[in-house]
Design an enzyme around this catalytic site. Structure first.
Site, short mmCIF file in Angstrom:
data_model
loop_
_atom_site.label_atom_id
_atom_site.label_comp_id
_atom_site.label_asym_id
_atom_site.label_seq_id
_atom_site.Cartn_x
_atom_site.Cartn_y
_atom_site.Cartn_z
CG ASP A 1 -1.75 0.78 1.26
OD1 ASP A 1 -2.54 1.48 0.32
OD2 ASP A 1 -2.14 1.85 2.13
CD GLU B 1 16.43 -14.37 4.13
OE1 GLU B 1 15.58 -15.03 5.59
OE2 GLU B 1 16.85 -12.98 4.63
C1 GLC Z 1 -3.78 2.87 -0.85
C2 GLC Z 1 -5.20 2.22 -0.43
C3 GLC Z 1 -6.53 3.27 0.35
C4 GLC Z 1 -6.72 3.58 1.17
C5 GLC Z 1 -4.94 4.35 0.94
C6 GLC Z 1 -4.70 4.81 2.96
O1 GLC Z 1 -4.68 3.90 -1.88
O2 GLC Z 1 -5.39 1.65 -1.73
O3 GLC Z 1 -7.90 2.24 -0.09
O4 GLC Z 1 -7.21 4.32 1.50
O5 GLC Z 1 -4.30 3.82 0.36
O6 GLC Z 1 -4.20 3.71 3.20
#
Ligand code: GLC
Length: 543
Positions: free
Chosen positions: A217, A281
């Protein structure tokens, strides 16, 4: 044909290189315990459906312990499952069942920020300015008289300032902390080695449990420019809150790059080099895919250099308008960019953050025809493809009434937000909850009354349904596209996109009039052909 592109990537047989990955948004996929929110047991129950659909892997949005302010993208404990979704044993059972069915499992990793309920942030609040506890996050003094102004001018992606002020132990207004998203999502300081060490432990925890990969993310956000200086916005440029991911929406042509001291800093790549070594690993070609909204195809490609991540989402494809030349430009530009570092591209049209592609392409019957056509063209391209739950049913963006909206960006900006693509999946029956949950309990976001015709049950076995089309398209990919050379040639003929890969020719009519169907054996099409290529239709031909 206007452009030639010959990526240097060699197919090495790693499972993810040409995989089709299906994104599950756990809250909205299947609700085994009938509490109105989807859960891991629900996912496990429905895995045979995904195997029959013909995908290779499942990516699950976060199911870790979380107060759910951003539906799990605010993690309070990376080593546990939120009770809403089950417990660790349910994650293990889901993994085991998926592997039994031949499906790989990718979990979501959220390293840019924690929840404000994470024990580290709670400790930081309780500790004094300058303490090691605060040094895991980005706490700073405010500017102006009394430190009443935020430390810099950065905006939160979800609206408003990217800083919130805390109250110190003596009750006085104190330092500010950075949150590029909601105020309940404090950003970690990745220049502090403790942070990197903690995430290596998290990686190992899930690798040891058997996950096959991680979707990372906000992969471009972890490290900020050290000075935390102001962002310089040129005239007409909007802060993030008013232009979510606007940088990526710009066309792939040459443009002035926006000043972004919070995104895509060179040091972020050190993180992924370290993770690369950790994954190496383990057996089984464990992988990573970056969610990185970068400004250029070249900066996207930096994330997939040989010693970094396996894949990066190619958002340029999702952001392209319904236009043959725009699609051709993205296919060529992004394939060339990742090819330069020896990687293969990825393709995606929908996910839990964007308006569903049926709706983006105009909605209704036309939007659906275009969405099917674009999907079929996408599935012929080299590299891997990502599908988002419900797109195989042709679901449209739902208009969620204001009183039901839950996206934090709605609360911060008053903008509609992302709830409309997160409405729970309709599985069966003629009325809500359409088999989403056990019993008649209503799901966490209301489903439309007119979904009886789009349930899985209604579409399975119907030769004209979108579900049957997805099954056929995925089967055609396995039969005709896998094993083709990765070199791809994309161009236009009027309003028709033409993509050539080995002896496969893909044509996609983005115009309003029927176009000539090229000579060749039609292998699959997104709709009826009648000897021509109708508008909003694509076809694969062997030539
Ligand atoms: C990313 C995710 C989204 C979330 C954001 C903050 O863009 O896809 O859904 O709100 O990160 O974590």
């Amino acid at each position: 044909m206007s452009s030639l592109n010959d990526p240097i990537a060699a197919t090495t047989g790693r499972w993810w290189e040409h995989a089709v990955v299906y994104q599950v948004y756990p809250r909205s996929f299947a609700d085994a315990d009938g509490d109105g929110v989807g859960d891991l047991a629900g996912v496990t129950d429905r895995l045979p459906y995904l195997r029959d659909l013909g995908v290779d892997a499942v990516w699950l949005s976060p199911f870790y312990r979380s107060p759910q302010h951003d539906h799990g993208y605010d993690v309070a404990d990376y080593h546990d499952v939120d009770p809403l979704f089950g417990e660790l044993a349910d994650a293990d059972a889901m993994l085991a069942r998926a592997h039994e069915l031949g499906l790989k499992v990718i979990v979501d990793l959220v390293p840019n920020h924690t929840s404000d309920e994470h024990r580290w942030f709670q400790a930081a609040l309780a500790a004094a300015p300058g303490s090691p506890e605060r040094a895991r996050y980005l706490f700073r003094e405010g500017r102006g008289p009394g430190g009443d102004e935020p430390p810099n001018n950065w905006a939160s992606v979800f609206g408003g300032a990217a800083w919130t002020r805390v109250e110190e132990a003596d009750g006085t207004p104190g330092q500010w902390y950075l949150h590029l998203f909601d105020s309940t999502q404090p950003d970690l300081d990745w220049r502090n080695p403790e942070v990197g060490d903690m995430f290596v432990e998290v990686l190992r925890f899930w690798l040891d449990r058997g996950v096959d990969g991680f979707r990372v993310d906000v992969a471009h956000g972890l490290v900020k420019e050290e000075s935390l200086r102001d962002q310089e916005l040129a005239e007409g440029e909007l802060p993030d809150s008013e232009s979510v991911n606007s940088a990526a929406t710009a066309s792939m042509v040459e443009r002035t790059l926006r000043d972004e001291p919070m995104w895509d800093q060179p040091e972020v790549h050190d993180v992924y080099r370290r993770w690369h070594d950790v994954l190496a690993e383990y057996d089984g070609d464990r992988m990573t895919v970056a969610e990185a909204w970068t400004q250029t195809p070249g900066s996207m490609a930096d994330f997939v250099r040989p010693d970094e991540m396996s894949q990066a989402f190619n958002f340029a494809f999702l952001l392209a308008p319904w236009d043959a030349a725009a699609f051709a430009e993205v296919v060529t530009g992004s394939t060339e960019a990742v090819g330069r570092v020896g990687a293969l591209p990825t393709w995606v049209l929908s996910n839990h953050d964007v308006v569903r592609h049926v709706t983006r392409y105009g909605g209704g019957a036309l939007g659906l025809d275009r969405a099917r056509a674009a999907t079929l063209a996408m599935l012929a391209l080299p590299g891997s493809a990502y599908l988002y739950q419900g797109e195989e049913l042709g679901l449209e963006q739902v208009e969620v009434a204001p009183e039901h909206r839950q996206d934090p960006s709605w609360f911060r900006t008053g903008e509609v937000g992302r709830d409309g693509c997160r409405v729970p999946v309709p599985w069966s029956g003629t009325a809500p909850p359409y088999g989403f949950g056990a019993g008649a309990g209503q799901p966490w976001l209301p489903q439309p009354d007119d979904w009886a015709g789009v349930t899985v049950e209604a579409q399975l076995g119907d030769p004209g349904s979108t579900l049957t089309f997805y099954q056929a398209a995925l089967a055609a990919r396995r039969e005709h596209a896998l094993g083709l050379p990765d070199a791809v040639e994309a161009g236009t003929d009027g309003d028709v996109l033409r993509v050539r890969r080995g002896d496969l020719l893909v044509v996609l009519n983005c115009g309003d009039a029927p176009a000539e169907l090229p000579a060749g054996e039609v292998l699959v099409s997104s709709g009826p052909l009648d000897g021509v290529l109708p508008p909003a239709t694509s076809a694969w031909l062997r030539v």
